[in-house]
Design a protein around this motif. Structure first.
Motif, PDB file in Angstrom:
ATOM      1  N   GLN A 166       0.839  -1.191   0.000  1.00 30.88           N
ATOM      2  CA  GLN A 166       0.000   0.000   0.000  1.00 30.88           C
ATOM      3  C   GLN A 166       0.877   1.245   0.000  1.00 30.88           C
ATOM      4  O   GLN A 166       1.783   1.382   0.825  1.00 30.88           O
ATOM      5  CB  GLN A 166      -0.934   0.003   1.209  1.00 30.88           C
ATOM      6  CG  GLN A 166      -1.897  -1.181   1.212  1.00 30.88           C
ATOM      7  CD  GLN A 166      -2.893  -1.090   2.325  1.00 30.88           C
ATOM      8  OE1 GLN A 166      -3.661  -0.136   2.408  1.00 30.88           O
ATOM      9  NE2 GLN A 166      -2.911  -2.092   3.193  1.00 30.88           N
ATOM     10  N   ALA A 167       0.589   2.126  -0.920  1.00 27.68           N
ATOM     11  CA  ALA A 167       1.402   3.328  -1.107  1.00 27.68           C
ATOM     12  C   ALA A 167       1.303   4.254   0.105  1.00 27.68           C
ATOM     13  O   ALA A 167       0.294   4.308   0.793  1.00 27.68           O
ATOM     14  CB  ALA A 167       0.947   4.069  -2.360  1.00 27.68           C
ATOM     15  N   ARG A 168       2.380   4.974   0.344  1.00 25.33           N
ATOM     16  CA  ARG A 168       2.478   6.056   1.328  1.00 25.33           C
ATOM     17  C   ARG A 168       2.375   5.610   2.780  1.00 25.33           C
ATOM     18  O   ARG A 168       2.297   6.443   3.665  1.00 25.33           O
ATOM     19  CB  ARG A 168       1.424   7.156   1.068  1.00 25.33           C
ATOM     20  CG  ARG A 168       1.541   7.761  -0.320  1.00 25.33           C
ATOM     21  CD  ARG A 168       0.756   9.061  -0.467  1.00 25.33           C
ATOM     22  NE  ARG A 168       0.848   9.492  -1.834  1.00 25.33           N
ATOM     23  CZ  ARG A 168      -0.083   9.258  -2.748  1.00 25.33           C
ATOM     24  NH1 ARG A 168      -1.194   8.647  -2.406  1.00 25.33           N
ATOM     25  NH2 ARG A 168       0.083   9.663  -3.983  1.00 25.33           N
ATOM     26  N   PHE A 169       2.366   4.311   3.029  1.00 27.94           N
ATOM     27  CA  PHE A 169       2.391   3.890   4.427  1.00 27.94           C
ATOM     28  C   PHE A 169       3.834   3.845   4.921  1.00 27.94           C
ATOM     29  O   PHE A 169       4.179   4.479   5.906  1.00 27.94           O
ATOM     30  CB  PHE A 169       1.729   2.520   4.590  1.00 27.94           C
ATOM     31  CG  PHE A 169       1.550   2.122   6.025  1.00 27.94           C
ATOM     32  CD1 PHE A 169       0.440   2.553   6.739  1.00 27.94           C
ATOM     33  CD2 PHE A 169       2.492   1.350   6.691  1.00 27.94           C
ATOM     34  CE1 PHE A 169       0.272   2.219   8.078  1.00 27.94           C
ATOM     35  CE2 PHE A 169       2.335   0.994   8.026  1.00 27.94           C
ATOM     36  CZ  PHE A 169       1.217   1.435   8.719  1.00 27.94           C
ATOM     37  N   PHE A 170       4.665   3.087   4.233  1.00 26.42           N
ATOM     38  CA  PHE A 170       6.082   3.050   4.581  1.00 26.42           C
ATOM     39  C   PHE A 170       6.886   4.073   3.781  1.00 26.42           C
ATOM     40  O   PHE A 170       7.788   4.700   4.301  1.00 26.42           O
ATOM     41  CB  PHE A 170       6.660   1.656   4.305  1.00 26.42           C
ATOM     42  CG  PHE A 170       6.071   0.568   5.147  1.00 26.42           C
ATOM     43  CD1 PHE A 170       6.313   0.517   6.505  1.00 26.42           C
ATOM     44  CD2 PHE A 170       5.263  -0.397   4.581  1.00 26.42           C
ATOM     45  CE1 PHE A 170       5.779  -0.498   7.291  1.00 26.42           C
ATOM     46  CE2 PHE A 170       4.727  -1.414   5.350  1.00 26.42           C
ATOM     47  CZ  PHE A 170       4.983  -1.459   6.706  1.00 26.42           C
ATOM     48  N   TRP A 171       6.513   4.192   2.500  1.00 24.98           N
ATOM     49  CA  TRP A 171       7.387   4.972   1.634  1.00 24.98           C
ATOM     50  C   TRP A 171       6.601   5.566   0.461  1.00 24.98           C
ATOM     51  O   TRP A 171       5.569   5.046   0.035  1.00 24.98           O
ATOM     52  CB  TRP A 171       8.522   4.091   1.102  1.00 24.98           C
ATOM     53  CG  TRP A 171       9.552   4.854   0.338  1.00 24.98           C
ATOM     54  CD1 TRP A 171      10.570   5.587   0.857  1.00 24.98           C
ATOM     55  CD2 TRP A 171       9.642   4.983  -1.075  1.00 24.98           C
ATOM     56  NE1 TRP A 171      11.309   6.167  -0.149  1.00 24.98           N
ATOM     57  CE2 TRP A 171      10.748   5.815  -1.360  1.00 24.98           C
ATOM     58  CE3 TRP A 171       8.889   4.501  -2.145  1.00 24.98           C
ATOM     59  CZ2 TRP A 171      11.139   6.157  -2.644  1.00 24.98           C
ATOM     60  CZ3 TRP A 171       9.278   4.838  -3.419  1.00 24.98           C
ATOM     61  CH2 TRP A 171      10.390   5.655  -3.666  1.00 24.98           C
ATOM     62  N   ASP A 172       7.110   6.652  -0.030  1.00 23.31           N
ATOM     63  CA  ASP A 172       6.593   7.319  -1.234  1.00 23.31           C
ATOM     64  C   ASP A 172       7.779   8.039  -1.878  1.00 23.31           C
ATOM     65  O   ASP A 172       8.731   8.404  -1.182  1.00 23.31           O
ATOM     66  CB  ASP A 172       5.494   8.333  -0.847  1.00 23.31           C
ATOM     67  CG  ASP A 172       4.862   8.969  -2.076  1.00 23.31           C
ATOM     68  OD1 ASP A 172       3.885   8.389  -2.599  1.00 23.31           O
ATOM     69  OD2 ASP A 172       5.348  10.032  -2.530  1.00 23.31           O
ATOM     70  N   PRO A 173       7.755   8.218  -3.219  1.00 26.50           N
ATOM     71  CA  PRO A 173       8.877   8.931  -3.853  1.00 26.50           C
ATOM     72  C   PRO A 173       9.150  10.304  -3.255  1.00 26.50           C
ATOM     73  O   PRO A 173      10.279  10.810  -3.351  1.00 26.50           O
ATOM     74  CB  PRO A 173       8.419   9.042  -5.317  1.00 26.50           C
ATOM     75  CG  PRO A 173       7.517   7.877  -5.515  1.00 26.50           C
ATOM     76  CD  PRO A 173       6.810   7.698  -4.219  1.00 26.50           C
ATOM     77  N   ALA A 174       8.143  10.896  -2.611  1.00 29.04           N
ATOM     78  CA  ALA A 174       8.355  12.223  -2.011  1.00 29.04           C
ATOM     79  C   ALA A 174       9.076  12.142  -0.673  1.00 29.04           C
ATOM     80  O   ALA A 174       9.606  13.140  -0.195  1.00 29.04           O
ATOM     81  CB  ALA A 174       7.011  12.930  -1.825  1.00 29.04           C
ATOM     82  N   TYR A 175       9.105  10.966  -0.059  1.00 33.41           N
ATOM     83  CA  TYR A 175       9.699  10.822   1.270  1.00 33.41           C
ATOM     84  C   TYR A 175      11.213  10.634   1.169  1.00 33.41           C
ATOM     85  O   TYR A 175      11.733  10.163   0.153  1.00 33.41           O
ATOM     86  CB  TYR A 175       9.130   9.602   1.999  1.00 33.41           C
ATOM     87  CG  TYR A 175       7.643   9.601   2.234  1.00 33.41           C
ATOM     88  CD1 TYR A 175       6.872  10.758   2.084  1.00 33.41           C
ATOM     89  CD2 TYR A 175       6.999   8.426   2.621  1.00 33.41           C
ATOM     90  CE1 TYR A 175       5.506  10.738   2.303  1.00 33.41           C
ATOM     91  CE2 TYR A 175       5.634   8.397   2.848  1.00 33.41           C
ATOM     92  CZ  TYR A 175       4.890   9.546   2.685  1.00 33.41           C
ATOM     93  OH  TYR A 175       3.538   9.523   2.906  1.00 33.41           O
ATOM     94  N   PRO A 176      11.927  10.928   2.248  1.00 35.94           N
ATOM     95  CA  PRO A 176      13.356  10.600   2.290  1.00 35.94           C
ATOM     96  C   PRO A 176      13.575   9.090   2.219  1.00 35.94           C
ATOM     97  O   PRO A 176      12.780   8.312   2.763  1.00 35.94           O
ATOM     98  CB  PRO A 176      13.795  11.140   3.654  1.00 35.94           C
ATOM     99  CG  PRO A 176      12.778  12.157   4.034  1.00 35.94           C
ATOM    100  CD  PRO A 176      11.494  11.686   3.439  1.00 35.94           C
ATOM    101  N   ASN A 177      14.630   8.676   1.555  1.00 34.03           N
ATOM    102  CA  ASN A 177      14.937   7.248   1.494  1.00 34.03           C
ATOM    103  C   ASN A 177      15.335   6.695   2.858  1.00 34.03           C
ATOM    104  O   ASN A 177      15.291   5.471   3.071  1.00 34.03           O
ATOM    105  CB  ASN A 177      16.050   6.991   0.487  1.00 34.03           C
ATOM    106  CG  ASN A 177      15.506   6.787  -0.914  1.00 34.03           C
ATOM    107  OD1 ASN A 177      14.921   5.759  -1.218  1.00 34.03           O
ATOM    108  ND2 ASN A 177      15.690   7.802  -1.757  1.00 34.03           N
ATOM    109  N   ALA A 178      15.699   7.568   3.783  1.00 35.09           N
ATOM    110  CA  ALA A 178      15.997   7.118   5.146  1.00 35.09           C
ATOM    111  C   ALA A 178      14.794   6.389   5.741  1.00 35.09           C
ATOM    112  O   ALA A 178      14.953   5.411   6.475  1.00 35.09           O
ATOM    113  CB  ALA A 178      16.369   8.311   6.016  1.00 35.09           C
ATOM    114  N   LEU A 179      13.590   6.836   5.411  1.00 36.87           N
ATOM    115  CA  LEU A 179      12.377   6.203   5.923  1.00 36.87           C
ATOM    116  C   LEU A 179      12.172   4.832   5.282  1.00 36.87           C
ATOM    117  O   LEU A 179      11.727   3.886   5.938  1.00 36.87           O
ATOM    118  CB  LEU A 179      11.146   7.080   5.664  1.00 36.87           C
ATOM    119  CG  LEU A 179      11.198   8.514   6.202  1.00 36.87           C
ATOM    120  CD1 LEU A 179       9.852   9.201   5.983  1.00 36.87           C
ATOM    121  CD2 LEU A 179      11.580   8.537   7.680  1.00 36.87           C
TER     122      LEU A 179
END
Length: 687
Positions: free
Chosen positions: A498-511
Motif C-alpha cells: 500500500q502506497a504512502r504507508f512506509f514509503w513514497d517517492p516524495a519521502y526521504p529514502n531514510a524512511l
C-alpha cells in the motif's frame, strides 16, 4: 504544538492533492511538499514530549504519544503501528465493496458485495438471527425448551445428535471440539483433532480458581444481558437460571482441561481410533456415532485426542446433568456463536462488516483488493530495497573480516542459500477462487440467511480436508513479509503493498530503509539463525553449518542471551517469549544491515546539497541518519491493555532500546554520551 488533530487534515490534503492528475512541474513540487509535510506531522504526532530522552529511552522518545492516540484500553487488545497497515486495508476494502455492482465483477466479487452490504443492513436484527437461523434452520424440536413448547419432553432429547448436527451445519463446537488439522508428525496428511472445545473464558483456572470469581460473575451477567436482548419477554428468574446453568456446565467442563495452560499440543495429545474411544467412553459420549453423524460415514482413522482427560470428564458431565440443562446450554452456545456477527456499539458498521467479510473470504477479498489497488511502484521499490539488503549481506559473507566467526565453507553455503532466497508476492488464481465459491448463493438484503449459507459452506470445506492432501492454503496467512523455511522464500502479502504507508517517492529514502529495509532484513536473517541453518537453499531439512560455525554462533549469541536475561518481566507482568533468541538476533542484525544499505545508497547517489536536503523533513529538526532510526523505532509503537496477564513476545520497548544499545552508528547519530543507557559499554554483535 498539538499534532494529533493536525494529522488527519494534513493527510487528507496530501492524498487529495496526490490523487489528482499532476502534469505541471510546479504542481508536482507542490504535491511533494504536501506529502512530505503530512509525513513529518505523522512522525511528530507519535513522538514523546522530551527530546532529551533519545539516548536513555529511544522507544519513549519515538513512540511516547502512541498510547494517547491509540489506547489499548478502548480496543481491549494490543494496538501497534504495523496493525495500522491492516486498518488501512480494511477501510479501503470497505469503500471498495460499497461501490455498486459492475459488469466487470466476477461471481466471487458479487458474493463478497452481497455479504458485506447485507451485513451493514441487517447484522443487528436480533429477531432475524433468532427466528431465521436459530429456531428455523436448526431443529431443536420446537425451539428453546419451555419457551416455544412448554411441554418439552426430555426423554426425546438426543444431545449428541443435536450437537453433531450443529457442527455439521454451522461449524459450532458444543461439548466436543472437532477440527481437521495438518498432522504435526506427518505433514503430508490431515488428521482429526477431537476433544475440548474452546470455552469462552479460556483456561481452566478462569473457571475454577477463586481469584477469578469476579471474572466469572461478569461473564454470568453478560449471558443474562444477551439473553434479555433476544428474549425480552422472559422473566428475570428465567434469565438468571439459564445463565447459572451455562456457567455451571462450563465450570464442570473446565475440570477436564490441563492444569498447565502452557503445555503444547504434542504434550497433551494421544493418538487413538474411534473404536478405542467408543470402548473408553461408551454410549454417554459415543464418539463413533458422533463422527458418523458429521461425516456421514464410518471412519477407520487414527484420531488426535486432546487434552487427554477431557472426554472422560465429559462423560461425568453428561451423566450428571439434567437434559433440560444440556438443551439450554446447547442452544445458548449456538445463539452466542451467531451473535458474534452482531455489530458492537463501539464499531462502525462498515468496518465491522468488512472484517467479517475478511474472516470468511480472506483470499477472495485480497484478490479483489489487488485488482483495484495494484501498486507496481511499491513492488518495484520493495524489489529495489531487497536487492540492496541482499547485496550488503552478500558482501559480509564474502569478506572474512565482518563474519570471521563463520568458516569459509559455511560462508560459501550461506552465499548459495542467499542467492536462492527470493521475494514472492502472494497472489491468487481468480478462476480457482470462483470455483471454490461455486454453489454459494447470497442475497443483497438477507444477512442471517447469508451467514447460515456461508457457515455451512465453510464447514463442509473444512471437514472435506480430511480426505485431501495439505496444500498452501493450510499455512497461516501472514500480514507482513514472512520467511518460509521450507521454500526459502520471503512471502509478501498483497495487503503490504500500500502506497504512502512506509514509503513514497516524495519521502526521504531514510524512511524506506528504516522500515522496508529493516522488515526485509529481519526475515532474511531467519534463514541464517539457529533454526534457519537446519534448512538448505532448496528448503530441505539439512544442517549445512559445520561444527566450528555452530560453536561460534552459540558463543556469540550467548552475549545476547545474557544482555536480554534481565527482561523476565515488564510492567510487573512476566515475559515468556519462546522465540526470544531468534527475535533478538534478527532485530540486531536487521537494524545494522538496513543502516549500512542506506548509507551505501546515500554514498552512491548524487552528493549534492539538494539530495541531502531531500533526506530531511519539515517540522523535524533531525538529520537523515536520525530519521532512519526514528522510522525504525516507530515501526514498533505499541500499547497493551491492562488486562494482559503475560507477554507472549518481548515487548517492543525492550526490543527497540536493547537493539539500539548495541549500535555504535545509533550512538554516533544521536551523540549519546558514554554514560547513556543506550550506549552499552559491551555491544553484542552477530550479523
Amino acid at each position: 504544538m498539538e499534532y494529533s488533530g493536525m494529522l488527519p487534515l494534513l493527510l487528507l490534503a496530501a492524498f487529495s492533492v496526490a490523487g489528482a492528475a499532476v502534469t505541471h512541474p510546479f504542481a508536482t513540487n507542490y504535491t511533494n511538499d504536501i506529502l512530505r509535510l503530512a509525513k513529518a506531522a505523522h512522525i511528530k504526532a507519535y513522538m514523546g514530549e522530551d527530546p532529551d530522552r533519545a539516548c536513555d529511552n529511544f522507544y519513549d522518545f519515538a513512540c511516547g504519544n502512541w498510547p494517547r492516540l491509540h489506547p489499548a484500553r478502548i480496543h481491549n487488545h494490543k494496538t501497534n503501528y504495523l496493525e495500522e497497515l491492516q486498518e488501512l486495508y480494511i477501510r479501503k476494502s470497505a469503500d471498495m465493496l460499497k461501490s455498486s455492482a459492475r459488469s466487470a465483477d466476477s461471481s466471487a466479487d458479487r458474493i463478497l458485495k452481497n455479504f458485506f452490504n447485507s451485513c451493514c443492513l441487517q447484522a443487528n436484527d436480533t429477531r432475524s438471527a433468532l427466528t431465521t437461523v436459530l429456531l428455523e434452520a436448526t431443529d431443536f424440536r420446537g425451539g428453546w425448551p419451555e419457551i416455544r413448547v412448554p411441554s418439552w419432553y426430555q426423554y426425546e432429547y438426543d444431545w449428541l445428535k443435536v450437537v453433531a448436527t450443529l457442527k455439521r451445519q454451522l461449524g459450532v463446537d458444543i461439548f466436543i471440539g472437532l477440527d481437521v488439522i495438518v498432522d504435526y508428525k506427518e505433514e503430508h496428511m490431515h488428521r482429526i483433532k477431537l476433544g475440548a472445545p474452546a470455552l469462552p473464558l479460556g483456561q481452566r483456572r478462569h473457571y475454577l480458581d477463586g481469584r477469578y470469581q469476579g471474572t466469572r460473575d461478569l461473564y454470568r451477567r453478560s449471558i443474562q444481558q444477551k439473553l434479555m436482548l433476544y428474549f425480552p419477554e422472559q422473566s428475570k428468574q428465567w434469565l438468571k437460571e439459564v445463565s447459572e446453568q451455562v456457567l455451571g456446565i462450563e465450570e464442570q467442563l473446565a475440570q477436564g482441561l490441563p492444569h498447565n495452560a502452557a503445555l503444547t499440543l504434542e504434550q497433551t495429545t494421544r493418538q487413538r481410533t474411534a473404536a478405542d474411544m467408543k470402548s473408553a467412553y461408551g454410549s454417554y459420549v459415543d464418539i463413533s456415532r458422533y463422527l458418523q453423524l458429521i461425516f456421514s460415514d464410518t471412519l477407520y482413522v487414527d484420531i488426535y485426542e486432546t487434552p487427554e482427560d477431557y472426554l472422560s470428564n465429559l462423560v461425568d458431565v453428561i451423566r450428571g446433568t439434567p437434559k433440560l440443562h444440556l438443551a439450554n446450554y446447547t442452544i445458548w452456545r449456538t445463539l452466542d456463536f451467531l451473535d458474534a456477527a452482531r455489530i458492537p456499539q463501539s464499531v462502525q458498521p462498515d468496518i465491522w462488516c468488512i472484517k467479517l467479510t475478511q474472516r470468511h473470504f480472506p483470499q477472495q477479498l485480497e484478490s479483489l483488493f489487488h485488482r483495484n489497488y495494484n501498486n507496481m511502484q511499491m513492488i518495484n521499490e520493495l524489489q529495489s530495497t531487497w536487492t540492496d539488503i541482499k547485496r550488503v549481506f552478500r558482501e559480509d559473507l564474502q569478506a572474512s573480516e565482518r563474519l570471521h566467526w563463520l568458516s569459509q565453507e559455511t560462508r560459501q553455503k550461506a552465499i548459495s542459500k542467499l542467492e536462492s532466497l527470493q521475494l514472492q508476492f502472494r497472489s491468487h488464481d481468480d478462476q480457482q477462487l470462483i470455483r471454490k465459491l461455486h454453489g454459494l448463493q447470497l442475497q443483497a438484503k438477507q444477512f442471517y440467511p447469508n451467514l447460515l449459507a456461508v457457515l455451512q459452506w465453510e464447514t463442509q470445506r473444512r471437514l472435506a480436508k480430511l480426505m485431501q492432501d495439505p496444500v498452501a492454503e493450510d499455512r497461516v496467512l501472514h500480514k507482513l513479509p514472512h520467511y518460509e523455511l521450507k521454500s526459502n522464500k520471503i512471502q509478501v502479502p498483497i495487503t503490504f503493498l500500500q502506497a504512502r504507508f512506509f514509503w513514497d517517492p516524495a519521502y526521504p529514502n531514510a524512511l524506506k530503509y528504516g522500515t522496508l529495509g529493516v522488515l526485509l532484513a529481519r526475515q532474511m536473517l531467519h534463514g541464517f539463525d539457529g533454526e534457519g541453518r537446519r534448512y538448505d537453499a532448496h528448503g530441505y531439512q539439512n544442517n549445512w553449518w559445520d561444527y566450528t560455525s555452530e560453536s561460534s554462533y552459540a558463543r556469540r549469541s550467548q552475549c545476547f542471551q545474557e544482555q536480554y536475561a534481565i527482561f523476565v518481566q515488564y510492567r510487573e507482568k512476566p515475559v515468556q517469549d519462546k522465540q526470544l533468541l531468534r527475535r533478538i538476533v534478527a532485530d540486531n542484525g536487521a537494524l545494522d544491515i538496513a543502516y549500512r544499505a542506506y548509507t551505501k545508497w546515500l554514498k552512491n547517489s548524487a552528493e549534492t546539497m539538494a539530495s541531502y536536503q531531500r533526506e530531511r523533513l519539515p517540522l523535524l529538526d533531525y538529520s537523515n541518519l536520525q530519521l532512519f532510526y526514528l522510522a525504525y523505532a516507530q515501526l514498533y509503537c505499541s500499547d497493551y491493555p491492562e488486562t494482559l496477564e503475560r507477554y507472549e513476545e518481548l515487548p517492543e520497548q525492550l526490543r527497540i532500546n536493547a537493539a539500539l544499545s548495541n549500535s555504535q552508528q545509533f550512538t554516533n547519530a544521536y551523540s549519546c554520551s558514554s554514560g547513556s543507557a543506550l550506549n552499552a559499554r559491551f555491544k553484542c554483535t552477530l550479523y
